[in-house]
Design a protein around this motif. Structure first.
Motif, short mmCIF file in Angstrom:
data_model
loop_
_atom_site.label_atom_id
_atom_site.label_comp_id
_atom_site.label_asym_id
_atom_site.label_seq_id
_atom_site.Cartn_x
_atom_site.Cartn_y
_atom_site.Cartn_z
N HIS A 165 2.43 14.94 -14.15
CA HIS A 165 1.55 14.72 -15.30
C HIS A 165 2.35 14.45 -16.57
O HIS A 165 3.47 14.90 -16.74
CB HIS A 165 0.49 15.82 -15.45
CG HIS A 165 0.92 17.06 -16.14
ND1 HIS A 165 1.26 18.20 -15.46
CD2 HIS A 165 1.05 17.35 -17.45
CE1 HIS A 165 1.58 19.12 -16.32
NE2 HIS A 165 1.47 18.66 -17.53
N GLY A 166 1.74 13.62 -17.42
CA GLY A 166 2.47 13.13 -18.59
C GLY A 166 3.11 11.78 -18.29
O GLY A 166 3.58 11.10 -19.19
N ARG A 167 3.15 11.43 -17.01
CA ARG A 167 3.72 10.14 -16.63
C ARG A 167 2.68 9.32 -15.88
O ARG A 167 1.79 9.88 -15.25
CB ARG A 167 4.93 10.35 -15.70
CG ARG A 167 6.15 10.90 -16.40
CD ARG A 167 7.26 11.15 -15.42
NE ARG A 167 7.02 12.35 -14.61
CZ ARG A 167 7.65 12.62 -13.48
NH1 ARG A 167 8.50 11.77 -12.98
NH2 ARG A 167 7.39 13.73 -12.82
N THR A 168 2.82 8.02 -15.94
CA THR A 168 1.95 7.16 -15.14
C THR A 168 2.42 7.22 -13.69
O THR A 168 3.61 7.08 -13.42
CB THR A 168 2.00 5.71 -15.65
OG1 THR A 168 1.58 5.72 -17.02
CG2 THR A 168 1.07 4.82 -14.84
N VAL A 169 1.48 7.48 -12.78
CA VAL A 169 1.82 7.55 -11.37
C VAL A 169 1.52 6.21 -10.73
O VAL A 169 0.38 5.73 -10.78
CB VAL A 169 1.02 8.67 -10.67
CG1 VAL A 169 1.40 8.76 -9.21
CG2 VAL A 169 1.24 10.01 -11.38
N ARG A 170 2.55 5.61 -10.18
CA ARG A 170 2.34 4.30 -9.57
C ARG A 170 1.36 4.41 -8.41
O ARG A 170 1.33 5.39 -7.69
CB ARG A 170 3.67 3.69 -9.09
CG ARG A 170 4.53 3.13 -10.22
CD ARG A 170 5.72 2.37 -9.68
NE ARG A 170 6.55 3.20 -8.83
CZ ARG A 170 6.76 2.97 -7.53
NH1 ARG A 170 6.18 1.94 -6.93
NH2 ARG A 170 7.52 3.78 -6.84
N ARG A 171 0.59 3.35 -8.25
CA ARG A 171 -0.43 3.30 -7.21
C ARG A 171 0.14 3.61 -5.82
O ARG A 171 -0.44 4.36 -5.05
CB ARG A 171 -1.03 1.89 -7.23
CG ARG A 171 -2.36 1.79 -6.60
CD ARG A 171 -2.81 0.35 -6.51
NE ARG A 171 -3.62 0.25 -5.31
CZ ARG A 171 -4.85 0.73 -5.24
NH1 ARG A 171 -5.42 1.25 -6.29
NH2 ARG A 171 -5.53 0.67 -4.11
N GLU A 172 1.32 3.05 -5.52
CA GLU A 172 1.92 3.26 -4.19
C GLU A 172 2.30 4.73 -3.99
O GLU A 172 2.17 5.28 -2.90
CB GLU A 172 3.21 2.42 -4.01
CG GLU A 172 3.10 0.94 -4.32
CD GLU A 172 3.32 0.67 -5.80
OE1 GLU A 172 4.47 0.58 -6.22
OE2 GLU A 172 2.32 0.54 -6.55
N VAL A 173 2.77 5.35 -5.08
CA VAL A 173 3.17 6.76 -4.99
C VAL A 173 1.93 7.62 -4.70
O VAL A 173 1.96 8.53 -3.86
CB VAL A 173 3.86 7.22 -6.30
CG1 VAL A 173 4.08 8.73 -6.31
CG2 VAL A 173 5.19 6.49 -6.47
N LEU A 174 0.84 7.31 -5.38
CA LEU A 174 -0.39 8.06 -5.18
C LEU A 174 -0.91 7.85 -3.75
O LEU A 174 -1.31 8.80 -3.07
CB LEU A 174 -1.44 7.60 -6.20
CG LEU A 174 -2.58 8.58 -6.48
CD1 LEU A 174 -2.04 9.92 -6.96
CD2 LEU A 174 -3.54 8.01 -7.51
N GLN A 175 -0.83 6.63 -3.30
CA GLN A 175 -1.25 6.31 -1.94
C GLN A 175 -0.47 7.12 -0.91
O GLN A 175 -1.02 7.68 0.02
CB GLN A 175 -1.03 4.80 -1.70
CG GLN A 175 -1.66 4.30 -0.44
CD GLN A 175 -2.72 3.25 -0.74
OE1 GLN A 175 -3.55 3.43 -1.62
NE2 GLN A 175 -2.69 2.16 -0.03
N GLU A 176 0.85 7.21 -1.12
CA GLU A 176 1.71 7.96 -0.19
C GLU A 176 1.42 9.45 -0.23
O GLU A 176 1.71 10.18 0.72
CB GLU A 176 3.19 7.73 -0.56
CG GLU A 176 3.71 6.38 -0.17
CD GLU A 176 4.99 6.00 -0.92
OE1 GLU A 176 5.42 6.79 -1.78
OE2 GLU A 176 5.54 4.93 -0.63
N SER A 177 0.86 9.93 -1.33
CA SER A 177 0.57 11.36 -1.45
C SER A 177 -0.77 11.73 -0.82
O SER A 177 -1.07 12.90 -0.63
CB SER A 177 0.52 11.77 -2.93
OG SER A 177 1.67 11.35 -3.59
N VAL A 178 -1.59 10.72 -0.56
CA VAL A 178 -2.96 10.98 -0.13
C VAL A 178 -3.18 10.62 1.34
O VAL A 178 -4.05 11.18 1.99
CB VAL A 178 -3.94 10.21 -1.04
CG1 VAL A 178 -5.38 10.39 -0.60
CG2 VAL A 178 -3.78 10.66 -2.49
#
Ligand code: CA
Length: 229
Positions: A165-178
């Motif tokens: 948090h406080g940073r923009t999370v790249r779409r690919e990073v979020l995808q890999e986390s989910v």
């Protein structure tokens, strides 16, 4: 939290995977060294659970490889060998902890929580944005101290945003986390989870919102208290 479980006994792998998933974790499994090495190369995991006796060698050899991709990746060895020299060898080679089989799932969960609490690790015990708090050890969100029940994918989205948090999370990073390697991902599924999560946050009175940064990713930010305006 996304875990790589390296275990060649199918029954053990299935049981552990199910138990960890029930506790809100995302789990990928690899039955041998070569598939584990392939999974590690993607550098998407927050914890490595490692059996030692694998069909193509000793799991211990993966520790060095894992640390090449992420120097602070926590490693817990799961081993049938209780002999002291084996345990010492594992810890010497950089494992953070070990469990001797058979073990109770509660004990494994306790070790994972303990490792997550270590200050050197990325994972923090709790984090807050506005009146929204996320507890990384229980994978629960609270608004003004009241539990906010979330479906698993929304929880994983929120956890990934809180971790950065406080940073923009790249779409690919979020995808890999989910999603794990077995999930079939529809191209707009992530956006659907994000938009449901935004609604859950708004409905619960959370002073936190997810900003969509077009073409880049997502940002979790505090929302001003409208009552003060
Ligand atoms: Ca084994």
């Amino acid at each position: 939290m996304r875990i790589l479980l390296v275990e060649d006994e199918p029954e053990m792998a299935i049981a552990l995977c199910a138990a960890l998933q029930r506790h809100g974790m995302l789990v990928d499994t690899a039955p041998d060294l070569s598939q584990a090495a392939e999974a590690l190369r993607q550098n998407v995991h927050d914890l490595l659970l490692l059996d030692r006796q694998l069909p193509d060698g000793d799991g211990i050899s993966l520790i060095r490889l894992a640390r090449k991709y992420r120097a602070d990746l926590p490693v817990i060895m799961l081993t049938a060998r209780g002999a002291l020299p084996d345990r010492v060898a594992g810890l010497d080679l950089g494992a953070d902890d070990y469990l001797v089989k058979p073990f109770a799932i509660e004990e494994l969960l306790a070790r994972i929580r303990a490792i997550s609490r270590r200050p050197s690790q990325l994972v923090l015990p709790t984090a807050t944005v506005g009146n929204l708090l996320f507890d990384f050890s229980t994978h629960e969100a609270f608004v003004d101290g009241v539990l906010l029940p979330l479906p698993r994918r929304q929880m994983l989205v929120l956890e990934a945003l809180f971790l950065r948090h406080g940073r923009t999370v790249r779409r690919e990073v979020l995808q890999e986390s989910v999603y794990d390697f077995n999930d079939e991902i529809q191209s707009n599924a992530l956006d659907a989870h994000v938009s449901k999560l935004r609604r859950s946050l708004a409905d619960s009175g959370a002073r936190a919102d997810i900003h969509v940064i077009r073409g880049i990713g997502y940002l979790l930010k505090e929302r001003p208290d409208v009552r003060e305006e």
